[in-house]
Design an enzyme around this catalytic site. Structure first.
Site, short mmCIF file in Angstrom:
data_model
loop_
_atom_site.label_atom_id
_atom_site.label_comp_id
_atom_site.label_asym_id
_atom_site.label_seq_id
_atom_site.Cartn_x
_atom_site.Cartn_y
_atom_site.Cartn_z
CD GLU A 217 -26.95 9.23 8.31
OE1 GLU A 217 -26.98 10.46 8.58
OE2 GLU A 217 -25.95 8.68 7.83
CD GLU A 352 -25.14 7.42 4.17
OE1 GLU A 352 -24.33 8.04 4.91
OE2 GLU A 352 -26.22 7.91 3.78
#
Length: 572
Positions: A217, A352
């Site tokens: 991320e 995710e």
């Protein structure tokens, strides 16, 4: 995990629900998507699909025999935290957990880690050696974090599973790196590259580890400008994530030529038509820049792009509103990352995504709801034959597949049924295929104990008045704003065995326990009482028992004190 805004670990217990009607409906709907007639993207798995190392061709991932394959897996976190080990091992054997992942139909485990764990692995304290049915994790005693990771990877390979290793953050902790970059002042860019060399060399020649997720991320932190966080295609070596991914990707492919290289998106990307001049998405979810600035490695056939996506329970993005439809959500995904697969640029892996454990979290017709988002995303993944890993297996997580005891049965049958409809079997994953090197053999594991449902606390007997004595150690395993996890070790220093125990103590702050293991726990104010269970009530002289818990705090999480065992004061 760590999407906008930062989410702390756990906090809400899993809700055990059957929702049988929903299971049938979701399974029927999604099965039709997942098992439709073969398309240009690929066919149903071949009898030997999954062999050896994998590579890419257009939007497909192919195995060593050129069979189309898809990642259909789950995240199992913990190594990236200050525990530096996969969670759940406090009372469950790692082989039991891996067996459960395989039996539930997942084919891949994404395992996050930190640079700190690679450089300074510890012997984790969050590994238990006695569970509800007897000894567990006995072959992990004395091993450090990297050695335990080796054990999990080896056993996953024996179970026919694949593994993706994810550089989740620099220092050990929770969520994504706060600065949004792949390095910090303590763990530099060169350290990051060196750590990837360490990992890639460690697993080179082992096709169980199919690849490496270079960084979790990358993003623009709240309050920072785009130029201060992770950028894409700017050419600035300090912030251009695309350039960093190319450098690290070339390093790991040189070390492990068969590996896939997973490259996540960022959060913001310049757009002349977007409000404020930037298109925004989840952290790691914006891959707009790939169209103009693709990641190009020195060797083709390795790059897989990864997006993270969450629902309104994580953050109320602008596209979640009273007008939201499945089609409008599809348009968001098409714009930011789905186009990469649809235009045959490269494979896409949704690394995710997660939802809670009520029926409405899995399926809901309400526009802009969590259930609408989740069911729509599964349909999008299935119809476009994308790869995916659900966040997360962990029972202590609010999106956890399992309950907080890591029992084999999923916490919500409907969620498992919905995910099962887009799974992808790998019957050939246990073989090397083609000319792929054979992985290093691993010792045959000891039999795995089968966990039982949460045991009932045993009655506390009258404390033995002779030879009594105890020593207690408290370890704050993990701490984050508003949350914590702790472990208590009890040693019987007396001359007589303890047969059934009650441990009492008082928190030094305003902590509230909401999840626990290896004891039955009640709390009144700051006073806590922990009672032994049916399998751990006996503590021989000189022996130990361990219990643990997770909870919340507001003003202080000062250490507990005043420990007594069956009414007898203990030393610290």
């Amino acid at each position: 995990m760590g999407a906008l805004p930062i989410s702390s670990l756990g906090g809400r217990a899993a809700v055990l629900t059957t929702a049988l009607a929903l299971v049938a409906a979701m399974t029927a709907t999604l099965a039709g998507v997942a098992h439709a007639a073969p398309t240009a993207h690929g066919a149903d798995p071949a009898g030997s699909a999954g062999t050896g190392y994998w590579h890419t061709s257009g939007s497909q991932i192919l195995d060593a025999d050129d069979n189309p394959v898809r990642i259909a897996g789950i995240n199992w976190y913990g190594f990236e935290t200050t525990d530096e080990v996969a969670h759940g091992l406090w009372n469950t054997d790692y082989r039991t957990i891996v067996d459960d992942i395989a039996s539930l139909g997942y084919n891949t485990i994404r395992i996050p880690f930190s640079d700190q764990m690679v450089e300074d692995p510890i012997v984790p304290s969050a590994v238990g050696f006695y569970g509800s049915s007897g000894p567990v994790n006995t072959d992990l005693k004395g091993l450090n974090s990297l050695q335990i990771l080796d054990k999990i990877v080896a056993y996953a390979g024996q179970d026919g599973l694949k593994v993706i290793l994810d550089d989740h953050r620099s220092e050990a902790g929770n969520s994504a790196e706060a600065n949004g970059l792949w390095y910090t002042s303590q763990y530099t860019n060169q350290d990051w590259l060196n750590d990837w060399n360490t990992i890639a060399e460690r697993y080179a020649g082992n096709p169980t580890v199919i690849g490496f997720d270079l960084r979790n991320e990358p993003h623009t932190p709240s309050g920072d400008t785009y130029a201060q966080g992770a950028t894409w295609g700017t050419g600035d070596p300090a912030t251009d994530w695309r350039l960093a991914a190319e450098a690290a990707g070339n390093e790991v492919v040189a070390d492990d030529p068969g590996a896939l290289v997973f490259v996540e998106g960022i959060s913001n990307f310049p757009s002349a038509t977007a409000p404020g001049g930037y298109d925004t998405d989840w952290w790691g979810g914006n891959l707009d820049g790939v169209a103009q600035y693709p990641v190009t490695l020195s060797s083709p056939g390795h790059v897989v792009y990864s997006a993270h996506d969450y629902g309104p329970d994580e953050f109320q993005q602008t596209w979640f509103n009273s007008s939201t439809t499945t089609a409008s959500l599809d348009s968001v995904w098409d714009e930011h990352w789905g186009y990469i697969a649809k235009q045959n640029i490269a494979p896409v892996w949704v690394g995710e995504f997660g939802t809670g454990n009520t029926a409405a979290d899995v399926s809901d017709t309400t526009p802009g709801s969590q259930g609408q988002w989740f069911s729509s995303l599964l349909s999008y993944i299935g119809s476009n034959q994308l790869s995916w890993t659900y966040w997360a297996l962990n029972g202590e997580d609010s999106y956890g597949l399992l309950d907080n005891e890591y029992d084999p049965a999923p916490a919500l049958a409907a969620k498992q049924a919905a995910l099962a409809a887009i799974e992808f079997p790998l019957p050939g994953a246990g073989s090397t295929g083609g000319s792929t090197p054979t992985p290093t053999p691993t010792p045959t594991p000891t039999p795995t104990p089968t966990p039982t449902p949460t045991p009932t606390p045993t009655p506390t007997p009258t404390p033995t008045p002779t030879g009594g004595g105890c020593q207690v150690g408290y370890t704050l395993q993990s701490q984050w704003p508003g949350g914590f996890s702790g472990v208590v070790d009890i040693e019987n220093t007396g001359s007589s065995p303890v047969n059934g125990w009650t441990l009492a103590f008082t928190f030094g702050g305003d902590q509230r326990i909401n999840q626990f293991y290896n004891a039955g726990i009640t709390q009144t104010g700051s006073s806590v009482t922990a009672t032994s269970l049916s399998y751990n009530g006996a503590i021989a002289s000189g022996a130990e028992a361990t219990l643990g818990f997770q909870g919340t705090w507001n003003a202080s999480d000062a250490a507990p004190s005043g420990f007594t065992l069956n009414g007898v004061p203990c030393t610290d």
